[in-house]
Design a protein around this motif. Structure first.
Motif, PDB file in Angstrom:
ATOM      1  N   GLU A   1       0.877  -1.228  -0.068  1.00 11.79           N
ATOM      2  CA  GLU A   1      -0.077   0.035  -0.186  1.00 11.79           C
ATOM      3  C   GLU A   1       0.732   1.348  -0.103  1.00 11.79           C
TER       4      GLU A   1
ATOM      5  N   LYS B   1       4.102   1.503  -1.023  1.00 10.83           N
ATOM      6  CA  LYS B   1       4.510   1.742  -2.242  1.00 10.83           C
ATOM      7  C   LYS B   1       3.776   2.235  -3.501  1.00 10.83           C
ATOM      8  N   ARG B   2       2.605   1.735  -3.516  1.00 10.95           N
ATOM      9  CA  ARG B   2       1.622   2.167  -4.348  1.00 10.95           C
ATOM     10  C   ARG B   2       1.375   3.560  -4.093  1.00 10.95           C
ATOM     11  N   GLU B   3       0.999   3.934  -2.967  1.00  8.30           N
ATOM     12  CA  GLU B   3       0.725   5.452  -2.742  1.00  8.30           C
ATOM     13  C   GLU B   3       1.937   6.558  -3.243  1.00  8.30           C
TER      14      GLU B   3
ATOM     15  N   MET C   1       5.954  -2.751  -9.994  1.00 13.26           N
ATOM     16  CA  MET C   1       4.715  -2.001  -9.866  1.00 13.26           C
ATOM     17  C   MET C   1       3.686  -2.532 -11.284  1.00 13.26           C
TER      18      MET C   1
ATOM     19  N   SER D   1      -0.862  -4.396 -13.502  1.00 14.37           N
ATOM     20  CA  SER D   1      -0.049  -3.984 -12.299  1.00 14.37           C
ATOM     21  C   SER D   1      -0.091  -5.270 -11.593  1.00 14.37           C
TER      22      SER D   1
ATOM     23  N   LEU E   1       1.805  -5.334  -8.686  1.00 12.34           N
ATOM     24  CA  LEU E   1       1.662  -4.831  -7.294  1.00 12.34           C
ATOM     25  C   LEU E   1       0.260  -4.759  -6.808  1.00 12.34           C
ATOM     26  N   GLU E   2      -0.461  -4.288  -7.623  1.00 14.97           N
ATOM     27  CA  GLU E   2      -1.909  -4.041  -7.378  1.00 14.97           C
ATOM     28  C   GLU E   2      -2.752  -5.438  -7.461  1.00 14.97           C
TER      29      GLU E   2
ATOM     30  N   GLU F   1      -1.863  -6.805  -4.273  1.00 13.93           N
ATOM     31  CA  GLU F   1      -2.606  -6.191  -3.061  1.00 13.93           C
ATOM     32  C   GLU F   1      -3.947  -6.515  -3.059  1.00 13.93           C
TER      33      GLU F   1
END
Length: 404
Positions: free
Chosen positions: A85, A87-89, A246, A253, A255-256, A259
């Motif tokens: 979260e 890293k995404r932000e 990412m 994505s 990463l997403e 997540e």
């Protein structure tokens, strides 16, 4: 059927609860209440033995109780999701824009420093309690957003975003505190091993390895090395998350996707199980003097007073000094209400409390009393203030507001 509208009217709020932001917060409240009930019931000994009874000798493996497996093992998943979260932000979210992140970053720093100061002023005179200074410094995202969810669209979007961003920065600060201040004696060989594994994960990112299984395998090895290094094992979760690419080569994505795949398990299994294993406190023999002892009083005061004063003062000064503006379209009473909600410190506070007083069960229990009391007061007070001060036009359109 004639009674269908009545049934729908009864079911509707419960259905809304399960699909709104409020459910995670309500779940944590229920888990904490269940833990307290069980810890003070006829099955209290079984509850304690379940989590603290030895599964095998510690010489076999250091995680020899279910409690240790939850706190040092399962919670690594929680910290992994936190790392994803964050890293995404930082890359594509609210923390990627310098203008947007200025206020929540400053507010989060003030919101960690002020509770620590309040704690120290109350409990700092006793040397054995000083290590607990960081307990009231953390905000529980799920709990706080859950209370906001109960208010529906009464709370404007900019204010929700501000609370979420402050809580995320708060998590970053809590992770740094755990890494720096709650690290045991370092075992150099394991630390070197951790660095080598982390380096390999960074290299996989650089050469654009975009399949999840190599990262999962490496993350487990990293966790094992960190566990034995003296650094708290859950830090491995954050470090592993920061190496996840990412994007895949196909543009999706990675990463997403990870997540989104883990967030449900994290919210509905990992955190509730952690809460149930850690929130139970036996109240037998505890009277008002024990409840108002320096430790619980310092923790509760840090959450209830320190959090709101630190964050609100920072936001007010930043706005007046033109450093950063308060959330658009929000009144100062509304900002104050959200600042109060930042005093909800369930998950991270319980975690830090366990680390602050190892081997001191009484102090851990006193810290838990302060955490639960301070968090409950902050939740109720914040809800009342926001309920009384938020009067946005779109609240009448909210189908989930039970008052409408």
């Amino acid at each position: 059927m004639a009674n269908t509208p009545i049934i729908r009217a009864v079911v509707r709020p419960f259905k809304a609860l399960f699909i709104s932001d409020a459910f995670e917060g309500v779940l944590l409240i229920a888990v904490a209440a269940a833990a307290m009930f069980v810890a003070n019931s006829a099955v209290a000994d079984s509850y304690h033995h379940l989590f603290h009874g030895e599964l095998f000798p510690s010489a076999t493996f250091k995680l020899n109780t279910l409690h240790l497996w939850i706190n040092d093992g399962l919670m690594a998943i929680f910290f992994f999701v936190v790392g994803l979260e964050v890293k995404r932000e930082l890359i594509v979210g609210n923390l990627s824009d310098p203008k947007q992140r200025t206020l929540p970053v400053l507010a989060a720093i003030a919101g960690m420093a002020a509770p620590a100061l309040v704690y120290t002023l109350i409990a700092g005179g006793e040397p054995n309690l000083v290590r607990g200074w960081a307990i009231p410094a953390a905000t529980d995202i799920a709990f706080a957003m859950g209370v906001v969810g109960l208010l529906g669209t009464r709370v404007p979007a900019p204010l929700r975003l501000f609370l979420l961003t402050v809580a995320i920065v708060d998590d970053i600060g809590a992770v740094m505190i755990i890494a720096v201040f709650f690290t045991a004696n370092i075992k150099l060989i394991w630390l070197i091993g951790s660095i080598l594994v982390l380096g390999a994960m960074i290299a996989m990112n650089r050469i654009k390895v975009d399949r999840i299984w190599p990262y999962i395998f490496a993350a487990i090895v990293l966790w094992y090395c960190v566990l034995n290094s003296g650094v708290h094992a859950t830090i491995a979760g954050v470090l592993a998350a920061l190496t996840i690419p990412m994007h895949r080569r196909d543009g999706n994505s990675l990463l997403e996707n990870i997540e989104h795949g883990l967030v449900g398990w994290n919210a509905y299994l990992v955190v509730p199980l952690f809460g149930f294993a850690n929130a139970g406190v036996a109240l037998a023999g505890m009277g008002l003097p024990e409840l108002l002892a320096p430790l619980p009083l310092a923790v509760a005061s840090g959450l209830v007073v320190g959090k709101q004063v630190g964050i609100f003062t920072c936001v007010y000064l930043a706005d007046k000094l033109n450093i950063a503006k308060k959330p658009d379209g929000c009144s100062w009473p509304e900002v104050w209400g959200v600042c109060i909600l930042c005093g909800i410190g369930f998950t991270m506070s319980l975690f830090i409390g366990e680390l602050a007083f190892p081997q001191y069960r009484l102090l851990i229990d006193e810290a838990k009393i302060g955490i639960l009391t301070g968090s409950l007061i902050s939740a109720i007070l914040g809800y009342i203030v926001l309920r009384m001060t938020t009067t946005h036009p779109d609240e009448k359109d909210d189908p989930y507001d039970p008052v409408v």
